[in-house]
Design an enzyme around this catalytic site. Sequence first.
Site, PDB file in Angstrom:
ATOM      1  N   ASN A 318       0.839  -1.197   0.000  1.00 38.50           N
ATOM      2  CA  ASN A 318       0.000   0.000   0.000  1.00 38.50           C
ATOM      3  C   ASN A 318       0.881   1.258   0.000  1.00 38.50           C
ATOM      4  OD1 ASN A 318      -2.344   1.454  -0.091  1.00 38.50           O
ATOM      5  ND2 ASN A 318      -3.179   0.696   1.839  1.00 38.50           N
ATOM      6  N   HIS A 349      -8.413   3.551   8.472  1.00 37.16           N
ATOM      7  CA  HIS A 349      -8.977   2.276   8.029  1.00 37.16           C
ATOM      8  C   HIS A 349     -10.374   2.037   8.586  1.00 37.16           C
ATOM      9  CE1 HIS A 349      -4.878   1.153   6.701  1.00 37.16           C
ATOM     10  NE2 HIS A 349      -5.506   0.314   5.910  1.00 37.16           N
TER      11      HIS A 349
END
Length: 463
Positions: A318, A349
Amino acid sequence: QINFVACQLFALLAAFWFRIYLSPSHASSAVRHAFATLFGIYFAVFCFGWYSIHLFVLVMMNYGIMNMASVPNIHRYSFVVAMGYLTLCHISRIYIFHYGILTTDFSGPLMIITQKITTLACQLHDGIGRQAEELTAEQNRLAVKSRPSLLEYLSYLLNFMSIIAGPCSNYKDYIAFIEGRHVHMKLLEVNWKQKGYDRLPDPSPTGAVVYKLCITLVSLILFLTLTKNFPMAYIIDNEFLDKTPFLSRLGYLYVVTQAAKPKYYFAWTLADAVNNAAGYGFSGVDERGTFRWDLLSNLNIWNIETATSFKMYIENWNIQTAAWLKRVCYDRAPWYPTALTFILSALWHGIYPGYYFTFLTGILITLAARAIRNNCRHYFLSSVPLKIAYDVVTWAVTQLAVCYTVAPFVMLAVEPTIKFYKSVYFHMHILCILVLLLLPVTPQTHSVRRAQNQAMLNSIKSK
């Protein structure tokens, strides 16, 4: 999921058409901005229905902040509003989805838009609210000197190449791409004449797109064959725990973690290919004279699978989110940058407890790994066999540490997470605490790094 794949495949076709028929030589920047925005809005509505209104509300709220907030507070207000709205939506997911992921889960695009909003706000603050000598070299390069128009703003946030799966990119890179300066700007950063070219070349992304589509296809096959056959939930099954020895459980943990990766490889590589197909993502020329199209790449699979340190692993996983965290948090945090960055990552998140177990464990493992590397690595560099042995051991420990850390991220809830950690005796937590107690931790402080960056900039300016 079907809507996601359909949109991304259609976006891939639209990207090729965009590059060929709406290239900067055939269409104005306004037309390119408008097309990218309208298609992006259509994809959002197609995938998420009325839930897509959350994307548009957040975008317009922050456009108002960007134009009305005082210059010293643009980045603060934008950050608080964007992260606050995202967090409220994450809270709603608890009640809407009940620890599941449904087709109406709009949080993914909202997370990407939050990254872009805060990135632009910080870079705009750097460009019009700070002096050049206060900035690092990277902040100087990416600083935005004027507020974007509404069309530019909407295009950057909602364009069809990244509305569904990202990745986040820098505003100046995106505007250069729309205006047709993106590739030449990157080529001028290298001495392209020494690479064998007598004039400025015009690289094509076709080869990079084909290569990434092949990775996407392999990842899809692995997802369909492996992921559902090796569920993460099996590692806390009572029968499995009763009959399987500790080392075998660790081995199976590695297997199920590997099986969970292909869906990320598929989504991120396909998103990268879509951007490349539109002509976006060129990053320059490597030492062999090969054109690189990895400016927006979100992962480096080889480096992930061969990582010999926790730091190396997370730097190649990521990637664009890691870059965002560094630019909006780590480089700006007045204290405890590592801890604050992990906490922001968890908050971004979502609010599922498993995310916080993962990122808090990640802080502990990062600090312990740094202490081991600072105190031990130099003893193994004196000979090739020692270095190979060190790399093999650190690879195995890194892979197991990652598996141990990310398991709660997949499980989401508290009970299965605690059950999992009990089943493996909290061994990684205990080892990390012992390392931090026994080994001196001598990392360079954030303030020292900032002072060194400032001294380097002052030295360059004086010359």
